[in-house]
Design a protein around this motif. Structure first.
Motif, PDB file in Angstrom:
ATOM      1  N   SER A  47      10.212   5.982 -37.394  1.00  9.04           N
ATOM      2  CA  SER A  47      11.188   4.576 -37.245  1.00  9.04           C
ATOM      3  C   SER A  47       9.612   3.630 -37.084  1.00  9.04           C
ATOM      4  CB  SER A  47      10.940   4.959 -35.853  1.00  9.04           C
ATOM      5  OG  SER A  47      12.037   5.896 -35.391  1.00  9.04           O
ATOM      6  N   ALA A  48       8.217   4.277 -37.181  1.00  7.65           N
ATOM      7  CA  ALA A  48       7.255   3.341 -37.078  1.00  7.65           C
ATOM      8  C   ALA A  48       7.185   2.373 -38.823  1.00  7.65           C
ATOM      9  CB  ALA A  48       5.701   3.595 -36.478  1.00  7.65           C
ATOM     10  N   ALA A  53       8.246  -1.105 -42.758  1.00  5.49           N
ATOM     11  CA  ALA A  53       8.311  -1.897 -44.400  1.00  5.49           C
ATOM     12  C   ALA A  53       9.317  -3.100 -43.838  1.00  5.49           C
ATOM     13  CB  ALA A  53       9.568  -1.140 -44.110  1.00  5.49           C
ATOM     14  N   ASP A  54       9.804  -3.433 -43.095  1.00  2.00           N
ATOM     15  CA  ASP A  54      10.826  -4.597 -42.577  1.00  2.00           C
ATOM     16  C   ASP A  54       9.339  -5.845 -42.289  1.00  2.00           C
ATOM     17  OD1 ASP A  54      12.047  -6.775 -41.156  1.00  2.00           O
ATOM     18  OD2 ASP A  54      11.627  -6.638 -38.963  1.00  2.00           O
ATOM     19  N   ILE A  55       8.880  -5.303 -41.329  1.00  6.54           N
ATOM     20  CA  ILE A  55       7.695  -7.115 -41.153  1.00  6.54           C
ATOM     21  C   ILE A  55       6.803  -7.081 -42.358  1.00  6.54           C
ATOM     22  CG2 ILE A  55       4.870  -6.120 -40.111  1.00  6.54           C
ATOM     23  CD1 ILE A  55       6.082  -5.056 -38.069  1.00  6.54           C
ATOM     24  N   PHE A  56       6.904  -6.104 -43.192  1.00  2.00           N
ATOM     25  CA  PHE A  56       6.340  -6.666 -44.820  1.00  2.00           C
ATOM     26  C   PHE A  56       6.504  -7.144 -45.653  1.00  2.00           C
ATOM     27  CE2 PHE A  56       2.527  -4.558 -42.877  1.00  2.00           C
ATOM     28  CZ  PHE A  56       2.035  -5.382 -42.158  1.00  2.00           C
ATOM     29  N   SER A 168       2.175   6.803 -40.774  1.00  2.43           N
ATOM     30  CA  SER A 168       2.768   5.235 -40.385  1.00  2.43           C
ATOM     31  C   SER A 168       1.392   4.067 -40.312  1.00  2.43           C
ATOM     32  CB  SER A 168       2.968   5.147 -38.758  1.00  2.43           C
ATOM     33  OG  SER A 168       2.326   5.831 -37.720  1.00  2.43           O
ATOM     34  N   VAL A 169       0.308   4.774 -39.788  1.00  2.00           N
ATOM     35  CA  VAL A 169      -0.931   4.073 -40.099  1.00  2.00           C
ATOM     36  C   VAL A 169      -1.107   3.820 -41.595  1.00  2.00           C
ATOM     37  CG1 VAL A 169      -3.374   4.020 -39.893  1.00  2.00           C
ATOM     38  CG2 VAL A 169      -1.860   4.611 -37.764  1.00  2.00           C
ATOM     39  N   ALA A 170      -1.137   4.442 -42.757  1.00  2.00           N
ATOM     40  CA  ALA A 170      -0.777   4.571 -43.710  1.00  2.00           C
ATOM     41  C   ALA A 170      -0.335   4.383 -44.685  1.00  2.00           C
ATOM     42  CB  ALA A 170      -1.072   6.330 -44.542  1.00  2.00           C
ATOM     43  N   ALA A 171       0.763   4.286 -43.854  1.00  2.00           N
ATOM     44  CA  ALA A 171       2.310   2.804 -45.258  1.00  2.00           C
ATOM     45  C   ALA A 171       2.074   1.600 -44.268  1.00  2.00           C
ATOM     46  CB  ALA A 171       3.456   3.202 -43.994  1.00  2.00           C
ATOM     47  N   ALA A 172       1.646   1.831 -42.891  1.00  2.00           N
ATOM     48  CA  ALA A 172       1.417  -0.065 -42.930  1.00  2.00           C
ATOM     49  C   ALA A 172      -0.121  -0.275 -42.812  1.00  2.00           C
ATOM     50  CB  ALA A 172       0.758   0.283 -41.113  1.00  2.00           C
TER      51      ALA A 172
END
Length: 225
Positions: A47-48, A53-56, A168-172
């Motif tokens: 979910s994170a 993905a949406d944010i960026f 989730s941190v890595a993806a961000a």
């Protein structure tokens, strides 16, 4: 094809502010990059990543379900799952292969996010190539099949004692970096008009309560007007 009359009818249920927000967000959406989640079993992690993905502005998230079911936590996703296009690969068989084959057909290179010996450092990654970033299951990382099939490997520089990051941190970190560079590049990264129109129509529908009843009323009473 979008039913323009139906869209215009739906739009009467939205404020101008809402419609303008959709159009503004669509200008920053991209399919130049895509995200792949391989067997993520923690709902808060998946979910994170969707929220990130949406944010960026990354429109597509692909979820591979060989061993685990990909579930979304609404508390963590904060509604972002409505605006991101998700595809799940959950049939009996090799879902990882099906996903990677589908992405390659769309022109993506497969980039495994892993501290592999041949991994490219994030700051050196070439954002001009259409890329799908694969994030693997917690603790174990991406599968051997992904490593064998990957066109490249990507890692985040780390200088501490710990050698891994939460998915989730890595993806961000990765998506923030590559999308920032992409938008300052000369790459044609935006959606086509047709893609924008389809997403806009879908977002409008997702915003309206009881939209199925409203659409039924339109077809039964207003379509021929």
């Amino acid at each position: 094809m979008i039913d323009e009359k139906l869209l215009n009818y739906f739009e009467t249920y939205l404020t101008d502010k809402r419609k303008n927000l959709f159009k503004k967000v669509l200008e920053d959406r991209t399919r130049h990059f895509s995200v792949v989640l391989e067997d993520i079993f923690q709902p808060h992690n998946a979910s994170a990543v969707i929220r990130t993905a949406d944010i960026f502005g990354v429109q597509d998230v692909h979820a591979i379900e060989n061993k685990y079911t990909n579930r979304v936590s609404r508390h963590v996703a904060k509604g972002s799952q409505k605006w991101v296009t998700s595809r799940r690969y959950k049939k009996d068989g090799d879902n990882t292969k099906a996903c990677l084959d589908n992405l390659r057909e769309q022109g993506y290179q497969i980039i495994a996010t892993t501290p592999h010996n041949d991994s490219c450092l994030l700051q050196d990654f070439d954002v001009t190539k259409k890329s799908a970033f694969v994030f693997g299951v917690e603790a174990e990382g991406v599968s051997d099949y992904v490593k064998e099939q990957a066109d490249g490997f990507l890692k985040i520089p780390m200088v501490g004692f710990t050698e891994s990051l939460n998915i989730s941190v890595a993806a961000a970190i990765i998506l923030q970096d590559v999308t920032t560079k992409l938008r300052s590049s000369s790459v044609d990264w935006q959606l086509t008009k047709e893609e924008k129109d389809v997403l806009y129509f879908n977002w409008v529908k997702k915003t309206i309560k009881n939209v199925d009843k409203i659409e039924k009323y339109y077809h039964e009473n207003l379509k021929t007007e």
